[in-house]
Motif scaffolding. Sequence first.
Motif, PDB file in Angstrom:
ATOM      1  N   GLU A  86       0.846  -1.190   0.000  1.00  0.00           N
ATOM      2  CA  GLU A  86       0.000   0.000   0.000  1.00  0.00           C
ATOM      3  C   GLU A  86       0.886   1.246   0.000  1.00  0.00           C
ATOM      4  OE1 GLU A  86      -2.286   0.457   3.535  1.00  0.00           O
ATOM      5  OE2 GLU A  86      -3.319   2.251   2.834  1.00  0.00           O
ATOM      6  N   VAL A  87       0.605   2.134  -0.930  1.00  0.00           N
ATOM      7  CA  VAL A  87       1.354   3.393  -0.995  1.00  0.00           C
ATOM      8  C   VAL A  87       0.906   4.291   0.151  1.00  0.00           C
ATOM      9  CG1 VAL A  87       1.736   5.481  -2.331  1.00  0.00           C
ATOM     10  CG2 VAL A  87       1.651   3.260  -3.484  1.00  0.00           C
ATOM     11  N   GLN A  88       1.885   4.795   0.886  1.00  0.00           N
ATOM     12  CA  GLN A  88       1.587   5.745   1.957  1.00  0.00           C
ATOM     13  C   GLN A  88       2.551   6.914   1.904  1.00  0.00           C
ATOM     14  OE1 GLN A  88       1.412   3.602   5.805  1.00  0.00           O
ATOM     15  NE2 GLN A  88      -0.743   4.162   5.814  1.00  0.00           N
ATOM     16  N   LEU A  89       1.990   8.091   2.094  1.00  0.00           N
ATOM     17  CA  LEU A  89       2.769   9.324   2.210  1.00  0.00           C
ATOM     18  C   LEU A  89       2.276  10.029   3.461  1.00  0.00           C
ATOM     19  CD1 LEU A  89       2.511  10.338  -1.535  1.00  0.00           C
ATOM     20  CD2 LEU A  89       4.628   9.693  -0.367  1.00  0.00           C
ATOM     21  N   VAL A  90       3.174  10.267   4.390  1.00  0.00           N
ATOM     22  CA  VAL A  90       2.792  10.860   5.672  1.00  0.00           C
ATOM     23  C   VAL A  90       3.589  12.137   5.886  1.00  0.00           C
ATOM     24  CG1 VAL A  90       2.595  10.529   8.148  1.00  0.00           C
ATOM     25  CG2 VAL A  90       2.249   8.581   6.599  1.00  0.00           C
ATOM     26  N   GLU A  91       2.883  13.260   5.793  1.00  0.00           N
ATOM     27  CA  GLU A  91       3.524  14.560   5.990  1.00  0.00           C
ATOM     28  C   GLU A  91       3.510  14.951   7.467  1.00  0.00           C
ATOM     29  OE1 GLU A  91       1.151  14.821   2.046  1.00  0.00           O
ATOM     30  OE2 GLU A  91       0.849  14.052   4.073  1.00  0.00           O
ATOM     31  N   SER A  92       4.515  15.709   7.863  1.00  0.00           N
ATOM     32  CA  SER A  92       4.588  16.218   9.232  1.00  0.00           C
ATOM     33  C   SER A  92       5.434  17.484   9.246  1.00  0.00           C
ATOM     34  CB  SER A  92       5.190  15.176  10.171  1.00  0.00           C
ATOM     35  OG  SER A  92       6.515  14.845   9.780  1.00  0.00           O
TER      36      SER A  92
ATOM     37  N   LEU B  79       9.228  20.795   6.720  1.00  0.00           N
ATOM     38  CA  LEU B  79       8.252  19.734   6.521  1.00  0.00           C
ATOM     39  C   LEU B  79       8.962  18.454   6.121  1.00  0.00           C
ATOM     40  CD1 LEU B  79       5.497  21.632   4.491  1.00  0.00           C
ATOM     41  CD2 LEU B  79       5.875  21.569   6.970  1.00  0.00           C
ATOM     42  N   SER B  80       8.378  17.337   6.540  1.00  0.00           N
ATOM     43  CA  SER B  80       8.887  16.017   6.160  1.00  0.00           C
ATOM     44  C   SER B  80       7.759  15.205   5.563  1.00  0.00           C
ATOM     45  CB  SER B  80       9.455  15.287   7.378  1.00  0.00           C
ATOM     46  OG  SER B  80      10.536  15.986   7.947  1.00  0.00           O
ATOM     47  N   CYS B  81       8.120  14.268   4.719  1.00  0.00           N
ATOM     48  CA  CYS B  81       7.156  13.347   4.118  1.00  0.00           C
ATOM     49  C   CYS B  81       7.795  11.975   4.074  1.00  0.00           C
ATOM     50  CB  CYS B  81       6.774  13.811   2.718  1.00  0.00           C
ATOM     51  SG  CYS B  81       5.820  12.604   1.771  1.00  0.00           S
ATOM     52  N   LEU B  82       7.251  11.061   4.870  1.00  0.00           N
ATOM     53  CA  LEU B  82       7.758   9.691   4.915  1.00  0.00           C
ATOM     54  C   LEU B  82       6.964   8.847   3.929  1.00  0.00           C
ATOM     55  CD1 LEU B  82       9.589   7.544   6.171  1.00  0.00           C
ATOM     56  CD2 LEU B  82       7.835   7.232   7.935  1.00  0.00           C
ATOM     57  N   ALA B  83       7.667   8.227   2.999  1.00  0.00           N
ATOM     58  CA  ALA B  83       7.032   7.450   1.937  1.00  0.00           C
ATOM     59  C   ALA B  83       7.229   5.954   2.153  1.00  0.00           C
ATOM     60  CB  ALA B  83       7.612   7.855   0.588  1.00  0.00           C
ATOM     61  N   SER B  84       6.237   5.178   1.745  1.00  0.00           N
ATOM     62  CA  SER B  84       6.350   3.728   1.800  1.00  0.00           C
ATOM     63  C   SER B  84       5.438   3.115   0.751  1.00  0.00           C
ATOM     64  CB  SER B  84       5.990   3.207   3.196  1.00  0.00           C
ATOM     65  OG  SER B  84       4.664   3.532   3.526  1.00  0.00           O
TER      66      SER B  84
ATOM     67  N   ASN C 187      17.007   9.422   0.235  1.00  0.00           N
ATOM     68  CA  ASN C 187      16.478   8.168  -0.309  1.00  0.00           C
ATOM     69  C   ASN C 187      16.731   6.983   0.627  1.00  0.00           C
ATOM     70  OD1 ASN C 187      15.404   9.383  -2.561  1.00  0.00           O
ATOM     71  ND2 ASN C 187      17.135   8.892  -3.885  1.00  0.00           N
ATOM     72  N   ALA C 188      17.749   7.067   1.448  1.00  0.00           N
ATOM     73  CA  ALA C 188      18.012   5.990   2.403  1.00  0.00           C
ATOM     74  C   ALA C 188      16.923   5.931   3.475  1.00  0.00           C
ATOM     75  CB  ALA C 188      19.375   6.191   3.048  1.00  0.00           C
ATOM     76  N   LYS C 189      16.279   7.076   3.713  1.00  0.00           N
ATOM     77  CA  LYS C 189      15.224   7.145   4.726  1.00  0.00           C
ATOM     78  C   LYS C 189      13.832   7.248   4.113  1.00  0.00           C
ATOM     79  CE  LYS C 189      18.131   9.349   8.235  1.00  0.00           C
ATOM     80  NZ  LYS C 189      18.303  10.529   9.125  1.00  0.00           N
ATOM     81  N   ASN C 190      13.753   7.164   2.775  1.00  0.00           N
ATOM     82  CA  ASN C 190      12.453   7.290   2.082  1.00  0.00           C
ATOM     83  C   ASN C 190      11.713   8.557   2.517  1.00  0.00           C
ATOM     84  OD1 ASN C 190      12.877   4.930   0.712  1.00  0.00           O
ATOM     85  ND2 ASN C 190      11.004   3.929   1.381  1.00  0.00           N
ATOM     86  N   THR C 191      12.447   9.640   2.641  1.00  0.00           N
ATOM     87  CA  THR C 191      11.868  10.863   3.181  1.00  0.00           C
ATOM     88  C   THR C 191      12.157  12.058   2.280  1.00  0.00           C
ATOM     89  OG1 THR C 191      12.078  10.016   5.437  1.00  0.00           O
ATOM     90  CG2 THR C 191      11.725  12.375   5.190  1.00  0.00           C
ATOM     91  N   LEU C 192      11.128  12.845   2.086  1.00  0.00           N
ATOM     92  CA  LEU C 192      11.181  14.094   1.336  1.00  0.00           C
ATOM     93  C   LEU C 192      11.057  15.245   2.324  1.00  0.00           C
ATOM     94  CD1 LEU C 192      10.944  15.425  -1.586  1.00  0.00           C
ATOM     95  CD2 LEU C 192       8.474  15.380  -1.174  1.00  0.00           C
TER      96      LEU C 192
END
Length: 113
Positions: free
Chosen positions: A1-7, A20-25, A74-79
């Motif tokens: 499941e694609v997930q994008l979680v902003e904080s 801002l951060s965005c954790l992707a999975s 990219n190592a942390k899947n984070t934008l």
Amino acid sequence: EVQLVESGGGLVQPGGSLRLSCLASGFAFNNEVMTWVRQAPGKGLQWVSAINDGGSFTTYADSVKGRFTISRDNAKNTLYLQMNGLKPEDTAVYYCQNSDGLRGQGTQVTVSS
């Protein structure tokens, strides 16, 4: 499941900063162009910034150029979106978006004195 979680959103005074951060999975984050978009109250989505898969190319809307910096780990899947010199007109819900146009739930940024 694609997930994008902003904080990282919040209330900040004019001239202040937020990161801002965005954790992707659920997808190959390191192979995709990623984008930040925002939606101000009563307005449509506005494109803010984008970064290529390797992080070597970035682009910005004129309204944020010189104040915002997009980056990725990219190592942390984070934008990330580093926002400096915030203005009241930056008030919006900020979303990260992948190349399929999928977005997270967003994070509220309010710039007010």
